[in-house]
Write a protein that holds these residues in place. Structure first.
Motif, short mmCIF file in Angstrom:
data_model
loop_
_atom_site.label_atom_id
_atom_site.label_comp_id
_atom_site.label_asym_id
_atom_site.label_seq_id
_atom_site.Cartn_x
_atom_site.Cartn_y
_atom_site.Cartn_z
N PRO A 1 8.56 2.56 5.16
CA PRO A 1 9.93 3.05 5.02
C PRO A 1 10.02 4.52 5.44
O PRO A 1 8.99 5.20 5.58
CB PRO A 1 10.22 2.87 3.53
N PRO A 2 11.24 5.03 5.62
CA PRO A 2 11.40 6.44 5.97
C PRO A 2 10.71 7.36 4.96
O PRO A 2 10.75 7.11 3.75
CB PRO A 2 12.92 6.64 5.92
N GLY A 3 10.02 8.37 5.47
CA GLY A 3 9.37 9.35 4.60
C GLY A 3 7.99 8.96 4.11
O GLY A 3 7.30 9.77 3.50
N ALA A 4 7.55 7.73 4.36
CA ALA A 4 6.24 7.27 3.88
C ALA A 4 5.12 7.77 4.80
O ALA A 4 5.33 8.07 5.97
CB ALA A 4 6.21 5.76 3.79
N SER A 5 3.92 7.85 4.23
CA SER A 5 2.75 8.22 5.03
C SER A 5 1.50 7.63 4.39
O SER A 5 1.50 7.25 3.23
CB SER A 5 2.61 9.74 5.11
N GLU A 6 0.46 7.53 5.20
CA GLU A 6 -0.82 7.12 4.67
C GLU A 6 -1.66 8.36 4.40
O GLU A 6 -1.31 9.46 4.84
CB GLU A 6 -1.54 6.16 5.62
N VAL A 7 -2.76 8.20 3.73
CA VAL A 7 -3.66 9.31 3.43
C VAL A 7 -4.49 9.62 4.68
O VAL A 7 -4.95 8.71 5.37
CB VAL A 7 -4.60 8.91 2.25
N ARG A 8 -4.64 10.90 4.98
CA ARG A 8 -5.47 11.31 6.12
C ARG A 8 -6.90 10.82 5.90
O ARG A 8 -7.47 10.98 4.82
CB ARG A 8 -5.44 12.83 6.26
N TRP B 1 0.85 -1.19 0.00
CA TRP B 1 0.00 0.00 0.00
C TRP B 1 0.89 1.24 0.00
O TRP B 1 2.07 1.17 0.34
CB TRP B 1 -0.95 -0.01 1.20
N GLY B 2 0.30 2.36 -0.39
CA GLY B 2 1.02 3.63 -0.38
C GLY B 2 2.32 3.56 -1.17
O GLY B 2 2.40 2.91 -2.21
N GLY C 1 1.88 -4.62 4.29
CA GLY C 1 0.94 -5.02 5.32
C GLY C 1 0.76 -6.53 5.30
O GLY C 1 0.85 -7.16 4.24
N TRP C 2 0.56 -7.11 6.47
CA TRP C 2 0.31 -8.55 6.60
C TRP C 2 -0.92 -8.73 7.47
O TRP C 2 -0.97 -8.25 8.60
CB TRP C 2 1.50 -9.25 7.27
N HIS C 3 -1.93 -9.44 6.94
CA HIS C 3 -3.15 -9.73 7.69
C HIS C 3 -2.88 -10.86 8.68
O HIS C 3 -2.79 -12.02 8.29
CB HIS C 3 -4.28 -10.14 6.75
#
Length: 116
Positions: free
Chosen positions: A37-44, A14-15, A20-22
């Motif tokens: 990883p460094p600098g990554a983010s999810e969507v608000r 994702w992103g 991700g692991w279920h």
């Protein structure tokens, strides 16, 4: 019943290069191990029904919740109630691994809110 880990769990990306692991995937409960990883983010975003708990396994995770900023280190967690806008961000120079527990499952319950 079988044991589960990131080698045997269902994996997804994702992103920006996040994993991700279920670990548990049921309508009433979801437990996911994630790596950013460094600098990554999810969507608000927020969830109408799901209550979530983020728990850091390794590294440092920045959480923005309803405009408040929280920095979680290894061994720390934070609860997010339904309706709270949130965004996970890795502002550190190292990958972060964390668990996301959602009850009920947050799949299909994600509402984007990029302007908050």
């Amino acid at each position: 019943m079988a044991t589960i880990d990131t080698n045997t769990a269902e994996h997804y990306n994702w992103g920006e290069d996040c994993d991700g692991w279920h670990l548990v995937r049921a309508p009433e409960l979801s437990i996911i191990e994630e790596r950013m990883p460094p600098g990554a983010s999810e969507v608000r975003h927020y969830h109408a029904h799901a209550r979530q708990f983020f728990y850091v396994l390794e590294g440092e995770l920045h959480m923005e919740i309803d405009g408040d900023n929280h920095t979680l280190s290894t061994g720390q967690g934070i609860e997010i109630a339904p309706g709270q806008t949130h965004q996970a961000i890795n502002r550190s120079g190292s990958p972060v691994r964390f668990l996301v527990t959602s009850q009920p499952s947050s799949h299909g319950d994600r509402i984007l809110n990029p302007t908050c």
